[in-house]
Design a protein around this motif. Structure first.
Motif, PDB file in Angstrom:
ATOM      1  N   VAL A  57     -84.856  65.825  91.148  1.00 21.62           N
ATOM      2  CA  VAL A  57     -84.739  64.019  90.621  1.00 21.62           C
ATOM      3  C   VAL A  57     -85.196  64.574  88.317  1.00 21.62           C
ATOM      4  O   VAL A  57     -83.799  63.849  88.207  1.00 21.62           O
ATOM      5  CB  VAL A  57     -86.275  64.075  91.400  1.00 21.62           C
ATOM      6  CG1 VAL A  57     -86.143  62.284  90.080  1.00 21.62           C
ATOM      7  CG2 VAL A  57     -85.707  63.172  92.393  1.00 21.62           C
ATOM      8  N   ALA A  58     -84.940  65.505  88.851  1.00 17.03           N
ATOM      9  CA  ALA A  58     -84.934  65.518  86.921  1.00 17.03           C
ATOM     10  C   ALA A  58     -83.609  65.883  86.492  1.00 17.03           C
ATOM     11  O   ALA A  58     -83.615  65.516  85.543  1.00 17.03           O
ATOM     12  CB  ALA A  58     -85.880  66.950  86.912  1.00 17.03           C
ATOM     13  N   GLU A  59     -83.002  66.851  87.410  1.00 18.25           N
ATOM     14  CA  GLU A  59     -81.367  67.193  87.328  1.00 18.25           C
ATOM     15  C   GLU A  59     -81.128  65.652  87.027  1.00 18.25           C
ATOM     16  O   GLU A  59     -79.970  65.400  86.188  1.00 18.25           O
ATOM     17  CB  GLU A  59     -80.913  68.286  87.772  1.00 18.25           C
ATOM     18  CG  GLU A  59     -81.058  69.856  88.764  1.00 18.25           C
ATOM     19  CD  GLU A  59     -80.230  70.397  89.072  1.00 18.25           C
ATOM     20  OE1 GLU A  59     -79.593  70.869  89.036  1.00 18.25           O
ATOM     21  OE2 GLU A  59     -81.068  70.919  90.387  1.00 18.25           O
ATOM     22  N   ILE A  60     -81.082  64.806  88.533  1.00 16.69           N
ATOM     23  CA  ILE A  60     -80.302  63.423  88.608  1.00 16.69           C
ATOM     24  C   ILE A  60     -80.190  63.033  87.202  1.00 16.69           C
ATOM     25  O   ILE A  60     -80.096  62.290  86.814  1.00 16.69           O
ATOM     26  CB  ILE A  60     -80.080  62.946  89.548  1.00 16.69           C
ATOM     27  CG1 ILE A  60     -80.021  63.791  91.140  1.00 16.69           C
ATOM     28  CG2 ILE A  60     -79.911  61.960  89.899  1.00 16.69           C
ATOM     29  CD1 ILE A  60     -80.503  63.332  92.028  1.00 16.69           C
ATOM     30  N   ARG A  61     -82.001  62.530  86.920  1.00 15.02           N
ATOM     31  CA  ARG A  61     -82.108  62.495  85.447  1.00 15.02           C
ATOM     32  C   ARG A  61     -81.322  62.224  84.516  1.00 15.02           C
ATOM     33  O   ARG A  61     -80.840  61.816  83.145  1.00 15.02           O
ATOM     34  CB  ARG A  61     -83.642  62.173  85.793  1.00 15.02           C
ATOM     35  CG  ARG A  61     -84.169  61.010  86.595  1.00 15.02           C
ATOM     36  CD  ARG A  61     -85.857  60.621  86.688  1.00 15.02           C
ATOM     37  NE  ARG A  61     -86.149  60.320  88.021  1.00 15.02           N
ATOM     38  CZ  ARG A  61     -87.801  59.804  88.129  1.00 15.02           C
ATOM     39  NH1 ARG A  61     -88.232  60.611  87.081  1.00 15.02           N
ATOM     40  NH2 ARG A  61     -88.106  58.774  89.178  1.00 15.02           N
ATOM     41  N   ALA A  62     -81.435  64.001  84.702  1.00 10.28           N
ATOM     42  CA  ALA A  62     -80.838  64.319  83.133  1.00 10.28           C
ATOM     43  C   ALA A  62     -79.668  63.945  82.875  1.00 10.28           C
ATOM     44  O   ALA A  62     -78.940  64.170  82.064  1.00 10.28           O
ATOM     45  CB  ALA A  62     -81.346  66.038  82.862  1.00 10.28           C
ATOM     46  N   ALA A  63     -78.547  63.880  84.080  1.00  9.90           N
ATOM     47  CA  ALA A  63     -77.363  63.777  84.402  1.00  9.90           C
ATOM     48  C   ALA A  63     -76.554  62.649  83.585  1.00  9.90           C
ATOM     49  O   ALA A  63     -75.813  61.957  84.034  1.00  9.90           O
ATOM     50  CB  ALA A  63     -76.844  64.558  84.700  1.00  9.90           C
ATOM     51  N   GLY A  64     -77.618  61.215  83.742  1.00 13.48           N
ATOM     52  CA  GLY A  64     -77.711  59.624  83.400  1.00 13.48           C
ATOM     53  C   GLY A  64     -77.997  58.845  84.990  1.00 13.48           C
ATOM     54  O   GLY A  64     -77.892  57.755  85.200  1.00 13.48           O
ATOM     55  N   GLY A  65     -78.323  59.711  85.642  1.00 14.89           N
ATOM     56  CA  GLY A  65     -78.545  58.276  87.369  1.00 14.89           C
ATOM     57  C   GLY A  65     -80.018  58.532  87.318  1.00 14.89           C
ATOM     58  O   GLY A  65     -80.653  58.849  86.689  1.00 14.89           O
ATOM     59  N   GLU A  66     -80.115  58.095  88.385  1.00 16.45           N
ATOM     60  CA  GLU A  66     -81.784  57.759  89.190  1.00 16.45           C
ATOM     61  C   GLU A  66     -81.768  58.354  90.302  1.00 16.45           C
ATOM     62  O   GLU A  66     -80.968  58.075  91.467  1.00 16.45           O
ATOM     63  CB  GLU A  66     -81.408  55.900  89.788  1.00 16.45           C
ATOM     64  CG  GLU A  66     -80.977  55.415  88.329  1.00 16.45           C
ATOM     65  CD  GLU A  66     -81.668  53.482  88.345  1.00 16.45           C
ATOM     66  OE1 GLU A  66     -82.021  52.613  89.133  1.00 16.45           O
ATOM     67  OE2 GLU A  66     -80.226  53.205  88.348  1.00 16.45           O
ATOM     68  N   ALA A  67     -82.708  58.623  90.546  1.00 18.04           N
ATOM     69  CA  ALA A  67     -83.374  58.986  91.381  1.00 18.04           C
ATOM     70  C   ALA A  67     -85.247  59.275  91.991  1.00 18.04           C
ATOM     71  O   ALA A  67     -85.302  58.901  91.068  1.00 18.04           O
ATOM     72  CB  ALA A  67     -82.569  60.703  91.812  1.00 18.04           C
ATOM     73  N   VAL A  68     -85.451  59.120  92.792  1.00 23.82           N
ATOM     74  CA  VAL A  68     -86.992  59.258  93.644  1.00 23.82           C
ATOM     75  C   VAL A  68     -86.511  60.452  94.290  1.00 23.82           C
ATOM     76  O   VAL A  68     -86.717  60.767  95.532  1.00 23.82           O
ATOM     77  CB  VAL A  68     -87.733  57.742  93.347  1.00 23.82           C
ATOM     78  CG1 VAL A  68     -87.613  57.114  93.228  1.00 23.82           C
ATOM     79  CG2 VAL A  68     -87.201  57.693  94.866  1.00 23.82           C
ATOM     80  N   ALA A  69     -88.847  61.321  94.087  1.00 20.76           N
ATOM     81  CA  ALA A  69     -88.571  62.112  95.150  1.00 20.76           C
ATOM     82  C   ALA A  69     -89.150  61.685  96.808  1.00 20.76           C
ATOM     83  O   ALA A  69     -90.368  60.479  96.344  1.00 20.76           O
ATOM     84  CB  ALA A  69     -89.544  62.969  94.919  1.00 20.76           C
ATOM     85  N   HIS A  70     -89.212  62.086  97.749  1.00 20.12           N
ATOM     86  CA  HIS A  70     -89.686  62.030  98.751  1.00 20.12           C
ATOM     87  C   HIS A  70     -90.374  63.426  99.316  1.00 20.12           C
ATOM     88  O   HIS A  70     -89.688  64.314  99.578  1.00 20.12           O
ATOM     89  CB  HIS A  70     -89.456  61.071  99.862  1.00 20.12           C
ATOM     90  CG  HIS A  70     -89.916  60.675 100.365  1.00 20.12           C
ATOM     91  ND1 HIS A  70     -90.057  61.482 102.141  1.00 20.12           N
ATOM     92  CD2 HIS A  70     -90.820  59.736 101.595  1.00 20.12           C
ATOM     93  CE1 HIS A  70     -91.054  61.081 103.004  1.00 20.12           C
ATOM     94  NE2 HIS A  70     -90.725  59.710 102.717  1.00 20.12           N
ATOM     95  N   GLY A  71     -91.674  63.349  99.941  1.00 23.45           N
ATOM     96  CA  GLY A  71     -92.157  64.774  99.997  1.00 23.45           C
ATOM     97  C   GLY A  71     -92.542  65.000 101.061  1.00 23.45           C
ATOM     98  O   GLY A  71     -93.267  65.946 102.033  1.00 23.45           O
TER      99      GLY A  71
END
Length: 301
Positions: A57-71
């Protein structure tokens, strides 16, 4: 970000590492908002100290994208239901489900115990069925409400599911089951705007690093044929709106190669229109086999 998945919401299971991580990053790069599922377990399915979903999620956000985690554990009803709920709560929709989670417990059949059989079928087969079921229920409700979705499911099989693999009876059975589930789901869900396909990838991940150890990229080669990122473009396309009309199909993907798999088809046949004797049945079977190509060998045979 913009791309062929712009505006779509995609849930990827087992997306903390390997193929799932590559898929999640590739979808985000094409404009999708991504639900990154990962239970955070080891190669054999036992709990890992740190779940990698948040890192993706952090990688995606750092690249300007949107993401959330689900465990959640997607091989349970609460876990699978919460995967869909997470997408709806975070983004108000779900457009694509990529079933990818899995692990290995390899044994020759005479050494394979019941727990190892059950564990692998649970994560690979039940872990495909339950997210598919809950996503499909959401899309069916949308269709019945007059909002026909442009929904996609991409399942993950394997060459082991297509041809079998020595030492992987549990994994081969589970991945063959994924193929049959794909065909049934494609037929049942088409009326609700859902397309369902499967990919049998070959890539270097935690599960396969020993298998493909002799196929490492040469230094400076510029193209690692076994990198999981090579499989993701096909998965992204299948998960987008672009592949309209493609459903119930199985693809192999490895390096720069994409193959449409032909599946079981009826070959030579003989109909007596009456009951055979055992001797007649055997003679007929032998005659038919002489007209049939030799099957491809089981992996590792």
């Amino acid at each position: 970000m913009s791309g062929i998945c712009e505006g779509r919401v995609v849930a990827v299971t087992g997306a903390g590492r390997g193929l799932g991580r590559a898929h999640a990053l590739a979808f985000a790069a094409e404009g999708a908002r991504v639900v990154v599922n990962d239970l955070g377990v080891g190669l054999d399915g036992t709990p890992d100290a740190d779940s990698p979903a948040a890192l993706v999620v952090a990688e995606i956000r750092a690249a300007g994208g949107e993401a959330v985690a689900h465990g959640g554990d997607i091989a349970t009803t609460p876990g699978a239901a919460s995967l869909v709920a997470t997408a709806l709560d975070a983004y108000g929709r779900l457009d694509t489900l990529v079933n990818n989670a899995g692990f290995l417990r390899d044994r020759m059949l005479v050494n394979l115990d019941e727990e190892e059989w059950d564990a692998v079928l649970r994560v690979h087969l039940k872990g495909h069925f339950l997210p598919l079921k809950h996503a499909a229920a959401h899309w069916r409700a949308e269709a019945k409400a007059g909002r026909l979705p442009v929904a996609r499911i991409v399942n993950t099989s394997s060459g082991a599911g297509l041809l079998g693999a020595v030492g992987q009876g549990n994994y081969s059975a589970a991945k063959a089951g994924v193929l049959a589930l794909t065909l049934v789901a494609a037929a049942e869900l088409a009326r609700y705007g859902v397309q369902v396909n499967a990919v049998a990838p070959a890539a270097r991940t935690r599960m396969t690093e020993r298998t493909f150890a002799d196929r490492m990229a040469a230094p400076g080669a510029g193209f690692d044929a076994m990198a999981p990122e090579n499989v993701s473009p096909l998965v992204v396309w299948l998960g987008s709106a672009a592949g309209s009309g493609v459903t119930g199909r199985v693809f192999e993907a490895e390096g720069g190669r994409i193959t449409v798999m032909d599946g079981w088809r009826r070959g030579p046949t003989s109909d007596k229109a009456a009951r055979w004797t055992p001797t007649e049945a055997g003679e007929t079977a032998q005659a038919l086999l002489k007209q049939t190509p030799t099957p491809e060998p089981v992996y590792g045979q």
